[in-house]
Design a protein around this motif. Structure first.
Motif, PDB file in Angstrom:
ATOM      1  N   PHE A 149       0.968  -1.262  -0.016  1.00 24.94           N
ATOM      2  CA  PHE A 149      -0.021  -0.003  -0.120  1.00 24.94           C
ATOM      3  C   PHE A 149       0.963   1.353   0.049  1.00 24.94           C
ATOM      4  CE2 PHE A 149      -2.686  -3.042   2.600  1.00 24.94           C
ATOM      5  CZ  PHE A 149      -3.380  -3.737   1.528  1.00 24.94           C
ATOM      6  N   PHE A 336     -15.124   9.578   8.662  1.00 23.21           N
ATOM      7  CA  PHE A 336     -15.496   8.021   8.205  1.00 23.21           C
ATOM      8  C   PHE A 336     -14.908   7.209   9.428  1.00 23.21           C
ATOM      9  CE2 PHE A 336     -15.469  10.220   4.019  1.00 23.21           C
ATOM     10  CZ  PHE A 336     -16.793  10.134   3.929  1.00 23.21           C
ATOM     11  N   GLU A 337     -15.661   6.257   9.519  1.00 20.70           N
ATOM     12  CA  GLU A 337     -15.057   4.979  10.516  1.00 20.70           C
ATOM     13  C   GLU A 337     -13.631   4.576  10.087  1.00 20.70           C
ATOM     14  OE1 GLU A 337     -16.035   3.641  13.228  1.00 20.70           O
ATOM     15  OE2 GLU A 337     -17.796   5.313  13.312  1.00 20.70           O
ATOM     16  N   ILE A 338     -13.616   4.585   8.852  1.00 18.91           N
ATOM     17  CA  ILE A 338     -12.120   3.831   8.371  1.00 18.91           C
ATOM     18  C   ILE A 338     -11.073   4.760   9.055  1.00 18.91           C
ATOM     19  CG2 ILE A 338     -12.483   5.083   6.209  1.00 18.91           C
ATOM     20  CD1 ILE A 338     -10.691   1.568   6.945  1.00 18.91           C
ATOM     21  N   ALA A 341     -10.357   3.677  12.204  1.00 13.28           N
ATOM     22  CA  ALA A 341      -9.651   2.207  12.086  1.00 13.28           C
ATOM     23  C   ALA A 341      -8.265   2.422  11.723  1.00 13.28           C
ATOM     24  CB  ALA A 341     -10.368   1.359  11.148  1.00 13.28           C
ATOM     25  N   VAL A 342      -7.857   3.165  10.722  1.00 11.66           N
ATOM     26  CA  VAL A 342      -6.580   3.349  10.282  1.00 11.66           C
ATOM     27  C   VAL A 342      -5.583   3.952  11.219  1.00 11.66           C
ATOM     28  CG1 VAL A 342      -4.856   4.106   8.554  1.00 11.66           C
ATOM     29  CG2 VAL A 342      -7.221   3.228   7.861  1.00 11.66           C
TER      30      VAL A 342
ATOM     31  N   LEU B 174     -16.129   0.415   0.781  1.00 13.24           N
ATOM     32  CA  LEU B 174     -15.092  -0.512   1.422  1.00 13.24           C
ATOM     33  C   LEU B 174     -15.672  -1.740   1.852  1.00 13.24           C
ATOM     34  CD1 LEU B 174     -13.688   2.224   4.120  1.00 13.24           C
ATOM     35  CD2 LEU B 174     -13.111   1.866   1.775  1.00 13.24           C
ATOM     36  N   GLU B 178     -18.787   0.517   4.507  1.00 14.94           N
ATOM     37  CA  GLU B 178     -18.882   1.931   4.467  1.00 14.94           C
ATOM     38  C   GLU B 178     -18.506   2.686   3.248  1.00 14.94           C
ATOM     39  OE1 GLU B 178     -15.833   3.750   6.920  1.00 14.94           O
ATOM     40  OE2 GLU B 178     -17.232   5.417   7.577  1.00 14.94           O
ATOM     41  N   VAL B 179     -19.334   3.690   2.526  1.00  8.72           N
ATOM     42  CA  VAL B 179     -19.262   4.264   1.572  1.00  8.72           C
ATOM     43  C   VAL B 179     -18.648   5.709   1.983  1.00  8.72           C
ATOM     44  CG1 VAL B 179     -20.567   5.507  -0.354  1.00  8.72           C
ATOM     45  CG2 VAL B 179     -21.444   3.343   0.591  1.00  8.72           C
ATOM     46  N   PHE B 205      -9.093  -2.978  -0.274  1.00 10.84           N
ATOM     47  CA  PHE B 205      -9.623  -2.337   0.794  1.00 10.84           C
ATOM     48  C   PHE B 205     -11.561  -2.215   0.465  1.00 10.84           C
ATOM     49  CE2 PHE B 205      -5.980   0.893   1.410  1.00 10.84           C
ATOM     50  CZ  PHE B 205      -5.307   0.007   2.014  1.00 10.84           C
ATOM     51  N   PHE B 448      -9.658  -1.816   6.805  1.00  2.80           N
ATOM     52  CA  PHE B 448     -10.422  -1.476   5.710  1.00  2.80           C
ATOM     53  C   PHE B 448     -11.332  -2.728   5.686  1.00  2.80           C
ATOM     54  CE2 PHE B 448      -7.384   1.500   4.645  1.00  2.80           C
ATOM     55  CZ  PHE B 448      -8.094   2.704   3.808  1.00  2.80           C
TER      56      PHE B 448
END
Lengths: 357, 480
Positions: A149, A336-338, A341-342, B174, B178-179, B205, B448
């Motif tokens: 990545f 965003f949730e992500i 998380a990251v 994702l 989740e968008v 992801f 992700f």
């Protein structure tokens, strides 16, 4: 704020790792030219990166350079210039002493990014100390690489919230032989936006295209082989009224832009992710607040300067406060949730400040 | 509705889409069993063909709820097995999610859906004098979504960078359902570069739904030169001389003898006689700048001991030069029933050394290998020929491919410049990254995709008991 001289200052990557391991909450600080990035809660110890300095690998034939994060940009710019090369994203605050790591953390590119792309387009690798004090080599040292990545790119603009960058690798380019700067007349914001959009889409392949908010002018820079520049400049001046600036005036102008010397001393400074069509709205915003502003990269980058004591307010565009009080992310910032998380993936223990700090 | 399907998961999947857009059964899914790396094949449970972004989102959320592995696929041109199906999972065919949502020629951006064909973007904006710079050799059929997944390259990366440099913003679903929307129409970005992180994720992801891409003015003028050399070392030295001269060509490519022969056979390309290698150099820009740079390039090439130098006289000549180069991969199919296209990168100054070693190993192992490469980037594309019908041939080809990849890493390069890791090179990722770094990459993936359903089995080497990856085929004994 702790004076910089009394901060722990690792001189080697091993010392940096040991320091991170022994410090539960910390933020890296470079030369302090963008102080808002490291203005975080007192719980976070500040680590000075300025001793972790020096070019570690420079291969002119590869178009690549690697340097420790605390290396002053001026050292890198000088080393590249000796071999006829440059960082095409045209970093800011070189003379002011900005470091490579701080520039990446802020994601700051200068007017020259118009032609080949911003800092994100030239970073190829990073050695990062993560939240577990592990040294991770991410990306690589070759100009083309698609393995794993793209975390080096992700760290651009990350303001030290995911780890401490110890060393960075960049792609570089041969420096154009010559430049010419044209001052084009643009009486109002609409005229500025029109020139910015038309000139950046035209055949001339401009190297920089900026506009002063407080001046009726757009500045267009050509770069390339010497013999090509005169006819190109003539062609541009057939389209718009203006003149070729003297080399002295042009040099003074671009240094003022890259060193942000037009901005208020001791005031707030905000970087704004703009679009060319939003230039009139940005100009109006700056003018109605008695602020100062600069538009760069053909209307894609706005810089906003406020006088001392004026607070940075929320802006309608995505924005980052570089100096002064106020929110770090001064514009709309999607959540965003992500994102959480990251952050957890790279820094589970919250060793570095969070995205909202 | 009576169908041959009895699988209850597929039955539930059908309820998400109109009739006829869930394909299953051997005949219907056969075309989706592999991507352009045909040595890896797997049979998916079903292939779904969404037409809207909402349908894609609904399918991904269904997969999440069912813990069903999925692979997004465009035109299937991936050369690393990145778009090969996961056995028992579903393939989400994105080609119909391909609308142009907005072209803003003034601000030089386009918002397009991920299933659009790469070249269609440039065609749509050509009338405005603009183009989309990333141009992989498969640009006429590959989709933008695939380019984004693999951070595709092409011949013009030296000057313009990879796909990532041209993607300003993204909307994606994702693997968690989740968008998200990252970035936007500005070329400036604020905060961590989420768009940059998503590009090149190899489908691990989630799925890109639409992208805001930057458009560049079409170069006004090109100067394309084909130079023939007695051997590849001389061609490599010419590249070094061009770089040292301070020129920044749009592209610098080299083709070796076997690839030249293939291009001659396939598209009747013409190359100077007696040459073991040809170099293609292209300058581009304003007519004034190209005229000035051309004189310098001509001088550098004249001093590089070429057998012959052929500048393209016009657009037809230029197209012919590029046709030979861009058809080289497929043309090699005429020389061999099967081949692997490798994709390693070495520091440019070590190209000659790398090619010598590849040549030695090729002879020593009895495996034919044709080299085509983006010399300006140090990006090698050894085309390793084999015959899947001959027992052991594929294994020999893969052994050579593996030696080449390890060599690239030892030389300070990468195992992939533009094709991605996919399933093909996943065992080599730990050659580039140490266990801590692998752990970091895995954690990011898990952020992700905590269930591990998005393009399962790709990029990361499988755990010993992991049977989720597509299987070898061809003459592999594993199939026997």
């Amino acid at each position: 704020m702790t004076p910089a001289t009394s901060l722990p200052a690792p001189a080697t990557i091993d010392e940096l790792i040991a320091l991170v391991r022994g410090t539960p909450r910390l933020i890296a600080v470079g030369a302090g030219t963008k102080p808002r990035l490291s203005q975080v809660a007192d719980a976070y110890a500040r680590v000075a990166m300025t001793r972790l300095s020096g070019i570690t690998e420079y291969e002119p034939s590869e178009f690549t350079i690697t340097a420790l994060a605390g290396t002053p940009l001026r050292e890198i710019v000088a080393a590249l210039a000796e071999r006829g090369q440059y960082l095409p994203f045209d970093p800011l605050l070189v003379k002011a002493g900005a470091t490579l790591g701080g520039t990446v953390a802020a994601g700051l590119s200068g007017p020259g990014r118009l032609r080949y792309g911003a800092l994100r387009d030239f970073i190829i690798g990073v050695r990062l100390v993560d939240g577990e004090a592990r040294l991770l080599r991410l990306g690589g040292k070759v100009v083309k690489n698609a393995a794993g990545f793209d975390l080096p790119k992700f760290l651009v603009g990350s303001a030290g919230r995911f780890g401490v960058m110890a060393e960075l690798s960049f792609k570089v380019f041969p420096r154009p032989a010559a430049t010419r700067t044209l001052r084009l007349e643009a009486p109002d914001a609409a005229a500025k936006a029109e020139i910015l959009m038309a000139a950046s889409a035209a055949r001339w392949e401009l190297d920089a295209l900026d506009a002063a908010v407080g001046e009726g002018a757009v500045f267009a820079r050509l770069a390339g082989p010497e013999t090509a520049l005169e006819p190109l400049a003539r062609d541009i001046l057939q389209r718009w009224r203006g003149a070729v600036m003297t080399p002295g005036d042009a040099s003074y102008l671009w240094q003022s832009v890259t060193e942000l010397s037009w901005a208020h001393t001791g005031g707030a400074l905000v970087k704004v992710a703009l679009t060319p069509a939003a230039v009139p709205a940005f100009v109006a915003f700056v003018q109605t607040r008695g602020a100062r502003g600069w538009v760069s990269a053909a209307g894609n980058l706005g810089l906003l300067s406020l006088p001392p004591a004026a607070a940075v307010e929320t802006l309608e565009w995505p924005a980052l406060t570089l100096r002064g009080a106020g929110p770090l992310w001064a514009g709309p910032a999607p959540r965003f949730e992500i994102m959480r998380a990251v952050k957890t993936a790279l820094d589970a223990a919250g060793r570095f400040p969070g995205l909202d700090d | 509705m009576p169908t041959l399907a009895t699988n209850p998961v597929v039955e539930r999947l059908r309820r998400l889409l109109p009739t006829g857009r869930v394909l299953e059964g051997d005949a219907q899914v056969a075309a989706y069993e592999c991507d352009a790396l045909t040595a890896f094949r797997a049979t998916p449970l079903a292939v779904v063909v969404p037409e809207t972004q909402d349908e894609v989102i609904a399918i991904v959320r269904f997969c999440r709820d069912e813990r069903l592995p999925f692979v997004a696929r465009g035109s299937g041109t991936s050369l690393s097995g990145a778009a090969a199906p996961v056995p028992g999972g579903i393939v989400i065919a994105m080609n119909r999610v391909s609308r142009i949502i907005r072209i803003d020629s003034q601000q030089r951006v386009a918002v397009v859906e991920a299933g659009i064909v790469n070249a269609a973007i440039s065609m749509a904006v050509a009338a405005h004098g603009l183009h989309f710079a990333p141009d992989p050799s498969s640009a006429l059929i590959c989709t933008l979504g695939g380019n984004i997944a693999l951070n595709a390259g092409g011949a013009h990366c030296l000057k313009y960078g990879m796909t990532s440099n041209h993607v300003l913003g993204l909307k994606a679903v994702l693997a968690t359902g989740e968008v998200v929307t990252f970035g936007g129409p500005s070329r400036e970005q604020v905060g961590p570069d989420w768009t940059g992180l998503f590009v090149g994720n190899e489908g691990l992801f989630g799925i890109a739904l639409e992208a805001t891409v930057q458009l560049l003015p079409k170069p006004e003028c090109f100067h394309t030169v084909l130079a023939g050399y007695r051997n590849v070392e001389q061609a490599g030295e010419a590249v070094a001389a061009i770089v040292a001269s301070g020129l920044l060509p749009g592209a610098i490519e080299i083709m070796e003898k076997l690839a030249l022969d293939a291009a001659v056979a396939a598209v009747h390309a013409e190359y100077p006689a007696g040459c073991e290698a040809v170099l293609i150099v292209e300058l581009e820009g304003t007519r004034e700048a190209v005229a000035a740079d051309r004189a310098r390039l001509d001088a550098v090439l004249a001093a590089s001991q070429p057998v012959e130098v052929r500048p393209a006289r016009d657009a037809v000549d230029r197209a012919a030069i590029w046709k030979g180069r861009k058809s080289a991969f497929s043309a090699v199919g005429r020389l061999s029933p099967d081949f692997i296209v490798q994709d390693g990168v070495v520091p440019r100054r070590r190209l000659g050394e790398a090619l010598r070693k590849i040549g030695e190993w090729s002879r020593e192992m009895g495996v034919r290998c044709a080299n085509v490469f983006h010399a300006g980037d140090g990006n090698l594309h050894p085309l390793i020929l084999y015959n899947g019908a001959v027992p052991g041939d594929l294994q020999r080809a893969e052994a050579l491919a593996g030696r080449i990849l390890k060599l690239c890493v030892e030389m300070g390069g990468s195992i992939t410049g533009e094709h991605g890791v996919g399933v093909e090179k996943r065992e080599f990722l730990p050659v580039m990254f140490n266990p801590d770094e692998m752990d970091c990459l895995r954690r990011v993936r898990a952020a992700f995709d905590p269930l591990g359903i998005a393009n399962q089995g790709k990029m990361f080497p499988p755990a010993p008991a992991d049977a989720s990856a597509p299987a070898h085929s061809g003459s592999a004994p594993a199939q026997a």
